[in-house]
Design an enzyme around this catalytic site. Structure first.
Site: not given
Length: 271
Positions: A80, A111
Protein backbone atom coordinates in the site's frame (compact mmCIF):
# COMPACT_ATOMS: atom_id res chain seq x y z
CA UNK A 1 4.51 -25.22 29.46
CA UNK A 2 2.43 -22.14 30.23
CA UNK A 3 0.21 -21.04 27.38
CA UNK A 4 0.84 -17.71 25.73
CA UNK A 5 -1.82 -15.11 26.46
CA UNK A 6 -3.01 -15.19 22.86
CA UNK A 7 -3.65 -18.93 23.28
CA UNK A 8 -5.49 -18.71 26.59
CA UNK A 9 -9.17 -19.57 26.77
CA UNK A 10 -11.68 -16.93 25.74
CA UNK A 11 -13.54 -15.04 28.46
CA UNK A 12 -16.72 -16.04 26.60
CA UNK A 13 -18.13 -19.55 26.28
CA UNK A 14 -20.92 -21.40 24.52
CA UNK A 15 -20.61 -19.00 21.61
CA UNK A 16 -22.86 -21.19 19.47
CA UNK A 17 -25.73 -20.49 21.87
CA UNK A 18 -25.32 -16.69 21.86
CA UNK A 19 -27.57 -14.42 19.82
CA UNK A 20 -26.18 -12.52 16.85
CA UNK A 21 -26.48 -9.31 18.86
CA UNK A 22 -24.54 -10.70 21.81
CA UNK A 23 -21.82 -12.10 19.56
CA UNK A 24 -21.31 -8.75 17.87
CA UNK A 25 -21.34 -6.86 21.17
CA UNK A 26 -18.82 -9.27 22.66
CA UNK A 27 -16.42 -8.99 19.73
CA UNK A 28 -16.73 -5.21 19.78
CA UNK A 29 -16.09 -5.12 23.52
CA UNK A 30 -12.88 -7.09 23.05
CA UNK A 31 -11.78 -4.90 20.13
CA UNK A 32 -12.11 -1.83 22.37
CA UNK A 33 -9.16 -3.14 24.39
CA UNK A 34 -6.81 -3.03 21.41
CA UNK A 35 -6.31 0.73 21.35
CA UNK A 36 -4.83 0.88 24.84
CA UNK A 37 -2.55 -2.10 24.20
CA UNK A 38 -1.18 -0.43 21.06
CA UNK A 39 -0.78 2.95 22.79
CA UNK A 40 1.68 1.38 25.22
CA UNK A 41 4.04 0.56 22.34
CA UNK A 42 4.52 4.21 21.31
CA UNK A 43 7.71 4.95 23.31
CA UNK A 44 9.57 2.04 21.71
CA UNK A 45 7.96 2.66 18.31
CA UNK A 46 9.20 6.25 18.38
CA UNK A 47 12.80 5.09 18.75
CA UNK A 48 12.38 2.47 16.05
CA UNK A 49 10.87 4.94 13.57
CA UNK A 50 13.75 7.38 14.05
CA UNK A 51 16.31 4.69 13.35
CA UNK A 52 14.41 3.42 10.28
CA UNK A 53 14.25 6.96 8.89
CA UNK A 54 18.01 7.39 9.36
CA UNK A 55 18.67 4.26 7.33
CA UNK A 56 16.12 4.93 4.62
CA UNK A 57 17.59 8.39 4.07
CA UNK A 58 20.85 6.60 3.31
CA UNK A 59 19.09 4.38 0.79
CA UNK A 60 18.18 1.53 3.13
CA UNK A 61 15.07 -0.58 2.73
CA UNK A 62 12.36 -1.77 5.07
CA UNK A 63 11.47 -5.47 5.08
CA UNK A 64 8.57 -7.21 6.84
CA UNK A 65 8.51 -10.96 7.52
CA UNK A 66 5.70 -13.06 8.98
CA UNK A 67 3.59 -16.17 8.58
CA UNK A 68 -0.16 -16.56 8.14
CA UNK A 69 -2.20 -13.52 9.14
CA UNK A 70 0.92 -11.70 10.35
CA UNK A 71 2.66 -12.23 7.02
CA UNK A 72 -0.39 -11.12 5.06
CA UNK A 73 -0.61 -7.92 7.10
CA UNK A 74 3.04 -7.14 6.40
CA UNK A 75 2.65 -7.76 2.67
CA UNK A 76 -0.49 -5.59 2.63
CA UNK A 77 1.23 -2.69 4.36
CA UNK A 78 4.25 -2.88 2.05
CA UNK A 79 2.06 -3.02 -1.06
CA UNK A 80 0.00 0.00 0.00
CA UNK A 81 2.93 2.38 0.50
CA UNK A 82 3.94 2.94 -3.15
CA UNK A 83 0.47 4.04 -4.35
CA UNK A 84 -0.16 6.08 -1.19
CA UNK A 85 3.20 7.81 -0.82
CA UNK A 86 4.94 7.30 -4.16
CA UNK A 87 7.80 5.38 -2.58
CA UNK A 88 9.45 2.96 -5.07
CA UNK A 89 8.19 -0.62 -4.88
CA UNK A 90 11.64 -1.93 -3.95
CA UNK A 91 12.04 0.24 -0.83
CA UNK A 92 9.46 -1.51 1.39
CA UNK A 93 9.09 -5.26 0.86
CA UNK A 94 6.82 -7.76 2.59
CA UNK A 95 7.69 -11.46 2.70
CA UNK A 96 5.40 -14.25 3.89
CA UNK A 97 6.38 -17.78 4.90
CA UNK A 98 5.58 -20.09 2.00
CA UNK A 99 5.85 -17.36 -0.64
CA UNK A 100 3.15 -15.35 -2.36
CA UNK A 101 0.95 -18.44 -2.71
CA UNK A 102 0.50 -18.35 1.07
CA UNK A 103 -1.36 -15.05 0.75
CA UNK A 104 -4.43 -17.01 -0.32
CA UNK A 105 -3.86 -20.51 1.01
CA UNK A 106 -1.83 -21.70 4.01
CA UNK A 107 1.41 -23.50 3.12
CA UNK A 108 1.93 -26.44 5.46
CA UNK A 109 4.82 -26.06 7.92
CA UNK A 110 6.25 -23.00 6.13
CA UNK A 111 6.23 -21.04 9.38
CA UNK A 112 8.27 -23.77 11.10
CA UNK A 113 11.30 -23.24 8.83
CA UNK A 114 13.89 -21.47 10.98
CA UNK A 115 16.07 -20.68 7.94
CA UNK A 116 13.21 -19.78 5.60
CA UNK A 117 13.07 -16.03 6.13
CA UNK A 118 16.77 -15.41 5.57
CA UNK A 119 16.61 -17.63 2.49
CA UNK A 120 13.71 -15.51 1.22
CA UNK A 121 15.60 -12.31 2.01
CA UNK A 122 18.90 -13.35 0.43
CA UNK A 123 17.96 -12.55 -3.20
CA UNK A 124 17.50 -8.92 -2.11
CA UNK A 125 21.12 -8.79 -0.88
CA UNK A 126 20.30 -7.16 2.48
CA UNK A 127 22.78 -4.66 3.91
CA UNK A 128 23.38 -2.97 7.26
CA UNK A 129 21.34 0.04 6.08
CA UNK A 130 18.23 -2.14 5.83
CA UNK A 131 15.63 -2.80 8.52
CA UNK A 132 13.79 -6.06 9.19
CA UNK A 133 10.52 -6.09 11.11
CA UNK A 134 9.34 -9.50 12.28
CA UNK A 135 5.58 -9.83 12.76
CA UNK A 136 4.18 -12.66 14.88
CA UNK A 137 1.13 -12.50 17.11
CA UNK A 138 2.33 -15.41 19.26
CA UNK A 139 5.93 -14.25 19.26
CA UNK A 140 7.02 -17.87 18.76
CA UNK A 141 7.05 -18.33 14.96
CA UNK A 142 10.34 -20.02 13.93
CA UNK A 143 10.32 -18.37 10.48
CA UNK A 144 10.36 -14.96 12.17
CA UNK A 145 12.77 -15.92 14.96
CA UNK A 146 15.31 -17.25 12.48
CA UNK A 147 14.96 -14.28 10.15
CA UNK A 148 15.52 -11.75 12.92
CA UNK A 149 18.48 -13.70 14.32
CA UNK A 150 20.23 -13.83 10.95
CA UNK A 151 19.40 -10.20 10.16
CA UNK A 152 20.82 -8.96 13.43
CA UNK A 153 23.99 -10.98 12.93
CA UNK A 154 24.41 -9.29 9.53
CA UNK A 155 24.03 -5.80 11.01
CA UNK A 156 20.47 -4.99 9.97
CA UNK A 157 18.26 -2.94 12.28
CA UNK A 158 15.60 -5.27 13.71
CA UNK A 159 12.15 -4.75 15.17
CA UNK A 160 9.30 -7.00 16.23
CA UNK A 161 5.52 -6.66 16.31
CA UNK A 162 4.03 -9.18 18.76
CA UNK A 163 1.03 -9.64 21.04
CA UNK A 164 2.56 -11.63 23.91
CA UNK A 165 5.03 -10.32 26.50
CA UNK A 166 8.55 -11.66 26.73
CA UNK A 167 8.42 -13.74 23.57
CA UNK A 168 11.30 -15.38 21.64
CA UNK A 169 10.58 -13.12 18.64
CA UNK A 170 10.85 -10.01 20.83
CA UNK A 171 14.11 -11.32 22.29
CA UNK A 172 15.68 -11.47 18.82
CA UNK A 173 14.80 -7.85 17.97
CA UNK A 174 16.47 -4.63 19.06
CA UNK A 175 13.08 -2.91 19.30
CA UNK A 176 10.07 -4.99 20.34
CA UNK A 177 6.54 -3.59 20.01
CA UNK A 178 4.51 -5.73 22.39
CA UNK A 179 0.78 -5.00 22.28
CA UNK A 180 -0.69 -7.45 24.77
CA UNK A 181 -4.31 -7.74 23.67
CA UNK A 182 -5.35 -10.69 25.86
CA UNK A 183 -7.27 -13.87 24.99
CA UNK A 184 -9.25 -13.82 21.75
CA UNK A 185 -13.06 -13.92 21.57
CA UNK A 186 -12.67 -17.24 19.74
CA UNK A 187 -9.87 -18.98 21.62
CA UNK A 188 -6.56 -18.71 19.77
CA UNK A 189 -7.97 -16.88 16.72
CA UNK A 190 -5.27 -14.23 16.46
CA UNK A 191 -6.72 -12.89 13.22
CA UNK A 192 -9.07 -11.00 15.57
CA UNK A 193 -7.72 -8.68 18.30
CA UNK A 194 -4.06 -9.52 17.72
CA UNK A 195 -4.46 -9.00 13.98
CA UNK A 196 -6.19 -5.67 14.57
CA UNK A 197 -3.37 -4.56 16.87
CA UNK A 198 -0.73 -5.59 14.34
CA UNK A 199 -2.51 -3.69 11.57
CA UNK A 200 -2.71 -0.59 13.79
CA UNK A 201 0.99 -0.76 14.64
CA UNK A 202 1.96 -1.22 11.00
CA UNK A 203 -0.20 1.75 10.01
CA UNK A 204 1.39 3.91 12.71
CA UNK A 205 4.94 2.86 11.99
CA UNK A 206 4.94 3.04 8.18
CA UNK A 207 2.85 6.20 7.94
CA UNK A 208 5.11 8.01 10.39
CA UNK A 209 8.20 6.84 8.51
CA UNK A 210 6.76 8.11 5.22
CA UNK A 211 5.85 11.49 6.73
CA UNK A 212 9.31 11.86 8.27
CA UNK A 213 10.82 11.05 4.85
CA UNK A 214 8.92 13.97 3.32
CA UNK A 215 6.30 11.96 1.47
CA UNK A 216 3.45 14.10 2.87
CA UNK A 217 3.04 17.87 2.77
CA UNK A 218 0.58 19.54 5.11
CA UNK A 219 -1.78 16.61 5.53
CA UNK A 220 -1.88 15.59 1.89
CA UNK A 221 -0.56 12.61 -0.08
CA UNK A 222 1.22 14.78 -2.64
CA UNK A 223 3.33 11.85 -3.93
CA UNK A 224 0.49 9.35 -4.40
CA UNK A 225 0.42 7.37 -7.63
CA UNK A 226 -2.39 8.21 -10.04
CA UNK A 227 -3.59 4.65 -10.51
CA UNK A 228 -7.34 5.23 -10.85
CA UNK A 229 -9.93 7.92 -11.51
CA UNK A 230 -10.63 8.47 -7.82
CA UNK A 231 -7.00 9.33 -7.14
CA UNK A 232 -6.79 11.54 -10.24
CA UNK A 233 -9.85 13.44 -9.01
CA UNK A 234 -8.35 13.76 -5.53
CA UNK A 235 -5.05 14.96 -7.00
CA UNK A 236 -6.84 17.46 -9.21
CA UNK A 237 -8.52 19.00 -6.18
CA UNK A 238 -5.19 19.23 -4.36
CA UNK A 239 -3.51 20.97 -7.28
CA UNK A 240 -6.44 23.35 -7.71
CA UNK A 241 -6.48 24.25 -4.02
CA UNK A 242 -2.73 24.84 -3.91
CA UNK A 243 -2.35 26.78 -7.16
CA UNK A 244 -5.67 28.56 -7.71
CA UNK A 245 -6.04 26.88 -11.11
CA UNK A 246 -9.52 25.85 -12.18
CA UNK A 247 -10.19 22.11 -12.15
CA UNK A 248 -9.66 21.61 -15.87
CA UNK A 249 -6.24 23.27 -15.79
CA UNK A 250 -5.33 21.55 -12.53
CA UNK A 251 -6.16 18.15 -14.02
CA UNK A 252 -4.12 18.93 -17.12
CA UNK A 253 -1.11 19.91 -15.01
CA UNK A 254 -1.47 16.86 -12.80
CA UNK A 255 -1.54 14.43 -15.72
CA UNK A 256 1.35 16.22 -17.43
CA UNK A 257 3.70 16.08 -14.45
CA UNK A 258 2.47 12.81 -12.93
CA UNK A 259 2.12 13.84 -9.30
CA UNK A 260 0.54 16.52 -7.15
CA UNK A 261 3.93 17.58 -5.82
CA UNK A 262 5.52 18.03 -9.24
CA UNK A 263 2.47 19.80 -10.68
CA UNK A 264 2.50 22.33 -7.84
CA UNK A 265 6.27 22.82 -8.09
CA UNK A 266 6.17 23.45 -11.84
CA UNK A 267 3.26 25.86 -11.48
CA UNK A 268 5.21 27.84 -8.86
CA UNK A 269 8.26 28.05 -11.14
CA UNK A 270 6.18 29.57 -13.92
CA UNK A 271 4.59 32.33 -11.83
Amino acid sequence: MEKRITEQSSEYDNLQQMSTHDLLVGINREDARVHEAVRKTIPVMEQLVERIVERMRRGGRLFYIGAGTSGRLGVTDASELPPTFGVPFDRVIGLIAGGDGALRRAVEHAEDDLDGAWRDLSPYHPTADDTLIGIAASGTTPYVIGGLHQARSHGLLTGAIVCNPGSPVAAEAEYALEAVTGPEFVTGSTRMKAGTAQKMMLNMLSTTVMIRLGRVEGNRMVNMQLTNNKLIDRGTRMVAQSTGLDEAEARKALLKWGSVKRAIEHHAKNL
